[in-house]
Design an enzyme around this catalytic site. Structure first.
Site, PDB file in Angstrom:
ATOM      1  N   TYR A 228      -0.877  36.075   6.102  1.00 16.19           N
ATOM      2  CA  TYR A 228      -0.612  36.633   7.435  1.00 16.19           C
ATOM      3  C   TYR A 228      -0.103  35.595   8.427  1.00 16.19           C
ATOM      4  CZ  TYR A 228      -5.455  34.978   8.032  1.00 16.19           C
ATOM      5  OH  TYR A 228      -6.599  34.224   8.026  1.00 16.19           O
ATOM      6  N   LYS A 229       0.022  34.350   8.008  1.00 13.64           N
ATOM      7  CA  LYS A 229       0.546  33.327   8.905  1.00 13.64           C
ATOM      8  C   LYS A 229       2.064  33.211   8.704  1.00 13.64           C
ATOM      9  CE  LYS A 229      -3.842  30.796   8.645  1.00 13.64           C
ATOM     10  NZ  LYS A 229      -4.421  31.272   9.900  1.00 13.64           N
ATOM     11  N   ARG A 375      -2.386  24.065  20.342  1.00 10.84           N
ATOM     12  CA  ARG A 375      -1.640  24.139  19.080  1.00 10.84           C
ATOM     13  C   ARG A 375      -0.371  24.972  19.267  1.00 10.84           C
ATOM     14  NH1 ARG A 375      -4.443  26.230  13.974  1.00 10.84           N
ATOM     15  NH2 ARG A 375      -4.216  28.138  15.185  1.00 10.84           N
TER      16      ARG A 375
END
Length: 416
Positions: A228-229, A375
């Site tokens: 899912y990234k 991030r």
């Protein structure tokens, strides 16, 4: 976007010129990106591929709604864990029969870690990174808690050699550090672990789809990863696991002996007899809607050149670092060396949380990890050099204006 304070790198016009000759530029149209948003959080949840809704609709309305239970055979539902595994295998440098798409990252780690302990009888120590994503730590603690004499020991990767004694059964490390984006030396670490008689398990959640992963060439024993990234499989998308062929041939045993991993599931026998090969690591019936969404995304990935993805990733992260490294209060936590960098940039800033919230309010979506890490993930298939320049510009303006001090940005909620 404003005038800004970023200096010492490419101009916005020079970035636009790079985008004009970008070999991956055509992929941007494959994703449904909201207008006015620069999405730098694909390292947490990838963007939606435009083809996914239609594929999921097809499964819901046609395969399920019209064809009903016949689709287990007619639409190939039973084979999806293997079929998707074969499609992911080239992305992780594996043989087609060494990968299966099934269950979740946590469940898959439980399975491969338990199998590794059984392959190393007489050894009870599992080494893990003390700063790894918590699921890896929790699962290691849970597995070793079920095995008499086993224990989970948390170290940092640079301390590994000092702990590789004759009691270490397995080592679990993340290929890319989810906090800082540091990339570990997969072949070098794997060789050292195996030289000590232990098995190497890699978590590739933050590297698959971001850079070429070479599990086979590195000699890895096991690996687990999410989709899912960078792979854009969608929220809650099914995970995958890798088991080296040499271990499959030895018939490893994993403890989640579910019906879907039985050699003869329709015999409905009382005793468990595992499938041969990677099938013995299956447990539950596949989540077909999640697997359909993943399959639609892999249609895109099968056209992407991983070498070009890696080259652009490094170019985008180089650019972002050059644009922001001199901003007041900013410390770049991500390694500068290409060989040690994944596809994200982490910046330390004492009040990083409200800064990230102020950026999100401006349409630049990154995320925050306590205590002070901002991030920013760089996904080469749908980010441009101009996107990176504009994001850096917005960060400079947020810091210069002090708007992050507004109390509406300081209220903590769940940040993914």
């Amino acid at each position: 976007m404003g005038t800004g304070k970023i200096t010492g790198a490419l101009t916005r016009e020079e970035c636009a010129a790079l985008d004009a000759v970008d070999p991956l530029a055509e992929f941007r149209k494959e994703f449904a990106l909201p207008d006015g948003v620069i999405y730098l959080d694909g390292n947490s949840l990838g963007a939606l591929p435009v083809r996914t809704p239609e594929r999921v609709r097809q499964v819901v309305e046609e395969e399920w709604g019209r064809d009903l239970i016949r689709s287990w055979n007619d639409a190939g539902w039973f084979e999806q864990p293997y079929a998707l595994g074969r499609r992911i295998a080239p992305l992780v440098g594996a043989r087609a029969d060494e990968v299966a798409v099934c269950d979740t990252t946590s469940v898959n780690l439980f399975k491969v870690l338990a199998a590794a302990l059984r392959l190393r009888p007489g050894r009870g120590t599992v080494l893990g990174d003390a700063e790894a994503f918590p699921t890896d730590l929790y699962i290691a603690e849970g597995v070793t808690g079920l095995v008499e004499g086993a224990r989970s020991v948390l170290i940092r990767p640079e301390e590994l050699d000092a702990h590789l004694d004759g009691d270490v059964a397995a080592v679990v490390l993340s290929h890319v550090d989810y906090r800082t984006g540091e990339l570990l030396d997969m072949p070098g670490i794997t060789a050292r672990v195996q030289a000590a008689g232990a098995l190497m398990i890699w978590d590739v959640c933050h590297s698959v789809g971001a850079l070429p992963v070479e599990l086979g060439a590195s000699g890895a024993d096991f690996a687990i990863g999410c989709t899912y990234k960078y792979l854009n499989g969608g929220p809650g998308a099914p995970a995958f696991l890798y088991v080296a062929e040499r271990h499959l041939a030895a018939g490893p045993v994993q403890p989640l002996s579910g019906w879907f991993g039985h050699a003869r599931p329709f015999a409905f026998e009382p005793g468990y007899d595992p499938k041969e090969g990677i099938g013995r690591f299956l447990c539950s019936s596949p989540s077909l809607l999640g697997q359909a969404a993943l399959g639609a995304s892999l249609d895109v990935w099968e056209r992407a050149d991983l070498a070009a993805v890696r080259a652009k990733s490094l170019a985008l992260t180089d650019l972002f670092i050059a644009l922001v490294e001199d901003l007041d209060g900013i410390e770049v936590a991500t390694p500068r060396e290409h060989a040690r960098r994944g596809s994200q940039v982490a910046l330390r800033f004492a009040d990083g949380y409200p800064v990230v919230q102020a950026l999100i309010a401006r349409g630049v979506i990154g995320d925050f990890r306590a205590p002070d890490l901002m991030r920013f993930g760089f996904t080469p298939l749908y980010l441009s050099h101009v996107d990176v320049w504009d994001a850096a510009q917005q960060l400079a303006e947020v810091l210069e204006s002090g708007e992050w001090r507004d109390e509406r940005f300081s209220r903590r909620g769940e940040v993914t």
